[in-house]
Enzyme design. Structure first.
Site, PDB file in Angstrom:
ATOM      1  N   ASP A  69      -7.603  18.070 -15.541  1.00  0.00           N
ATOM      2  CA  ASP A  69      -7.881  16.687 -15.951  1.00  0.00           C
ATOM      3  C   ASP A  69      -7.479  16.587 -17.423  1.00  0.00           C
ATOM      4  O   ASP A  69      -8.180  17.082 -18.308  1.00  0.00           O
ATOM      5  CB  ASP A  69      -9.373  16.386 -15.743  1.00  0.00           C
ATOM      6  CG  ASP A  69      -9.749  14.956 -16.145  1.00  0.00           C
ATOM      7  OD1 ASP A  69      -8.970  14.328 -16.885  1.00  0.00           O
ATOM      8  OD2 ASP A  69     -10.825  14.488 -15.737  1.00  0.00           O
ATOM      9  N   TYR A 114     -16.273  15.745 -16.723  1.00  0.00           N
ATOM     10  CA  TYR A 114     -16.574  14.361 -16.377  1.00  0.00           C
ATOM     11  C   TYR A 114     -17.614  14.356 -15.254  1.00  0.00           C
ATOM     12  O   TYR A 114     -17.398  14.948 -14.198  1.00  0.00           O
ATOM     13  CB  TYR A 114     -15.291  13.654 -15.946  1.00  0.00           C
ATOM     14  CG  TYR A 114     -15.507  12.195 -15.656  1.00  0.00           C
ATOM     15  CD1 TYR A 114     -15.916  11.323 -16.666  1.00  0.00           C
ATOM     16  CD2 TYR A 114     -15.327  11.685 -14.381  1.00  0.00           C
ATOM     17  CE1 TYR A 114     -16.139   9.987 -16.403  1.00  0.00           C
ATOM     18  CE2 TYR A 114     -15.536  10.341 -14.118  1.00  0.00           C
ATOM     19  CZ  TYR A 114     -15.946   9.504 -15.128  1.00  0.00           C
ATOM     20  OH  TYR A 114     -16.159   8.181 -14.861  1.00  0.00           O
ATOM     21  N   ARG A 168       0.845  -1.214   0.000  1.00  0.00           N
ATOM     22  CA  ARG A 168       0.000   0.000   0.000  1.00  0.00           C
ATOM     23  C   ARG A 168       0.873   1.255   0.000  1.00  0.00           C
ATOM     24  O   ARG A 168       0.528   2.266  -0.598  1.00  0.00           O
ATOM     25  CB  ARG A 168      -0.971   0.002   1.190  1.00  0.00           C
ATOM     26  CG  ARG A 168      -1.763   1.313   1.299  1.00  0.00           C
ATOM     27  CD  ARG A 168      -3.084   1.204   2.056  1.00  0.00           C
ATOM     28  NE  ARG A 168      -3.014   0.428   3.265  1.00  0.00           N
ATOM     29  CZ  ARG A 168      -2.396   0.801   4.404  1.00  0.00           C
ATOM     30  NH1 ARG A 168      -1.777   1.968   4.474  1.00  0.00           N
ATOM     31  NH2 ARG A 168      -2.379   0.013   5.448  1.00  0.00           N
ATOM     32  N   LYS A 194      -7.753   5.087 -19.545  1.00  0.00           N
ATOM     33  CA  LYS A 194      -8.105   5.415 -20.925  1.00  0.00           C
ATOM     34  C   LYS A 194      -6.894   5.242 -21.847  1.00  0.00           C
ATOM     35  O   LYS A 194      -6.520   4.128 -22.128  1.00  0.00           O
ATOM     36  CB  LYS A 194      -8.686   6.830 -20.975  1.00  0.00           C
ATOM     37  CG  LYS A 194      -9.726   7.114 -19.867  1.00  0.00           C
ATOM     38  CD  LYS A 194     -11.005   6.327 -20.024  1.00  0.00           C
ATOM     39  CE  LYS A 194     -11.944   6.378 -18.818  1.00  0.00           C
ATOM     40  NZ  LYS A 194     -12.294   7.701 -18.333  1.00  0.00           N
TER      41      LYS A 194
HETATM   42  C1  LIG Z   1     -12.825   8.233 -17.231  1.00  0.00           C
HETATM   43  C2  LIG Z   1     -12.567   9.622 -16.844  1.00  0.00           C
HETATM   44  C3  LIG Z   1     -12.383   9.977 -15.491  1.00  0.00           C
HETATM   45  C4  LIG Z   1     -12.524   8.983 -14.370  1.00  0.00           C
HETATM   46  O1  LIG Z   1     -11.546   7.983 -14.385  1.00  0.00           O
HETATM   47  P1  LIG Z   1     -11.739   6.528 -13.752  1.00  0.00           P
HETATM   48  O2  LIG Z   1     -10.471   5.842 -14.056  1.00  0.00           O
HETATM   49  O3  LIG Z   1     -12.949   5.922 -14.422  1.00  0.00           O
HETATM   50  O4  LIG Z   1     -11.984   6.720 -12.301  1.00  0.00           O
HETATM   51  C5  LIG Z   1     -12.101  11.300 -15.210  1.00  0.00           C
HETATM   52  N1  LIG Z   1     -12.014  12.232 -16.175  1.00  0.00           N
HETATM   53  C6  LIG Z   1     -12.186  11.941 -17.463  1.00  0.00           C
HETATM   54  C7  LIG Z   1     -12.062  13.024 -18.480  1.00  0.00           C
HETATM   55  C8  LIG Z   1     -12.462  10.625 -17.849  1.00  0.00           C
HETATM   56  O5  LIG Z   1     -12.647  10.340 -19.154  1.00  0.00           O
END
Ligand SMILES: *Cc1c(COP(=O)(O)O)cnc(C)c1O
Length: 380
Positions: A175, A103, A51, A200
């Protein structure tokens, strides 16, 4: 030496094993949760308990930091865990300014989780700098950005917004999931940190859930310490296997994204000529409201996500997804396979997303096959 290398080379070099006894060229996976201690109390490898840290996570964090030229990267169990760590680094009574198009779990998280912990927030159109200036409050400690935004592909001016944040002693965190470091460098534009859902494009194969933060070299030590404490004590850390998958994905991320971005641009141009389609949202189309800013902020392309508006009733858009053969109707994005999604029904009734909006994640398939699939689906 390493920092003089270019992104493509660094993506290979920084993800390679740094020489164990086996001389493997590929990385090993270290599932061990615990590491042996010496009689003098020390730990030979520096690892104690997974962890806190693990060899796969260490390599991933070092690689992410090298590619982003940051101060330090922190890996998390998901993009939302990374975003949550930023929110948890704030204090009760602090105020967060969020984009209207973002998001949807960020909006939900502030409304349904952090609201109860006394974190305030408001929502603003980040493409309108005047509106942002007037929405800043004396207790605003975080300006959260997402560009291109989800799902309308709005572009916000990261450098100008980071300035506004800093004039108010607030942090600016971006983000950067949709752009990745391949297409956009928010840290170089003045952001204090970038956040990724590495689920992603970093992973790229729709098979690992994980996230990361990378802090700007100028970020304060105290903030880094606070985030590291949250990472280790809250324990939303990625598994060794997930770290291994993201390291593998990183090696080909640029190649994938280049092909996906080329495909997306051509698909957007093609869809914009189709009579049944009311609107195509893609920053690299001259019709996009922030087209010039997009070209300036993302000079090598505006990414592989686009959205369209089709039909007058949500069911017409839904049915169209069923007529496509090469686009799987599924949520998420960034994998090698093309996906399509009716966004509003995933986000829920409170979402401002248009009813007839379909979000498309373009994969690495041949563009002519993708266009032909759309042509038959639109004319069926
Ligand atoms: C998918 C996504 C998230 C969240 O990510 P997770 O890995 O699903 O928790 C946040 N911001 C954007 C732009 C995303 O496409």
């Amino acid at each position: 030496m390493k920092n003089k290398l270019r992104f493509e080379t660094l993506a290979i070099q920084s993800t390679a094993p740094d020489g164990d006894d086996t001389c493997s060229v590929a990385n090993a996976i270290y599932p061990s949760t615990t590491f042996e201690r010496e009689t003098d109390g020390s730990y030979q490898s520096g690892f104690v308990y997974t962890r806190d840290n693990n060899p796969n996570r260490q390599l991933l964090e070092d690689s992410l930091n090298t590619l982003e030229q940051g101060k330090k990267a922190l890996a998390f169990a998901s993009g939302m865990a990374a975003a949550s760590a930023v929110l948890q680094s704030l204090s009760t009574g602090d105020h967060v300014l969020l984009p209207d198009d973002a998001y949807y779990c960020m909006h939900r998280s502030l409304r349904e989780v952090y609201n109860h912990w006394g974190l305030q927030h408001s929502i603003v159109d980040m493409t309108d700098l005047e509106a942002v200036r007037s929405a800043m409050q004396s207790n605003t400690r975080l300006l959260w950005l997402e560009s291109p935004s989800n799902p309308l592909l709005k572009i916000s001016d990261i450098a100008a917004l980071a300035d506004i944040a800093h004039q108010h002693d607030a942090l600016c965190v971006v983000d950067n999931t949709w752009a990745t470091p391949v297409l956009q460098s928010p840290l170089a534009l003045g952001a204090d940190a970038v956040m990724y859902s590495t689920t992603k494009y970093f992973g790229g194969h729709s098979d690992s859930l994980s996230g990361a933060l990378v802090l700007n070299q100028n970020a304060e030590d105290a903030w880094l310490e606070r985030l590291t404490t949250i990472q280790k004590l809250n324990g939303a850390v990625p598994s060794p296997f997930d770290c291994w998958l993201i390291l593998r994905g990183l090696k080909t991320m640029k190649l994938r994204l280049q092909q996906q971005t080329r495909n997306a641009k051509q698909l957007a141009e093609f869809l914009a000529t189709q009579p049944g389609i009311q609107q195509v949202h893609y920053p690299d189309l001259p019709s996009h409201p922030q087209h010039l800013l997009a070209q300036q902020q993302m000079p090598s392309g505006s990414g592989a996500m686009l959205s369209i508006q089709y039909g007058n009733h949500p069911s017409e858009a839904m049915q169209l997804t069923g007529r496509l053969n090469l686009f799987t109707a599924a949520t998420s994005l960034g994998g090698v396979e093309s996906l399509i999604e009716h966004r509003k029904s995933v986000e829920g009734a409170l979402s401002p997303t248009p009813d007839n909006l379909l979000r498309i994640s373009v994969g690495i398939e041949h563009i002519e096959d993708l266009k032909a699939d759309w042509l038959q689906a639109l004319n069926a």
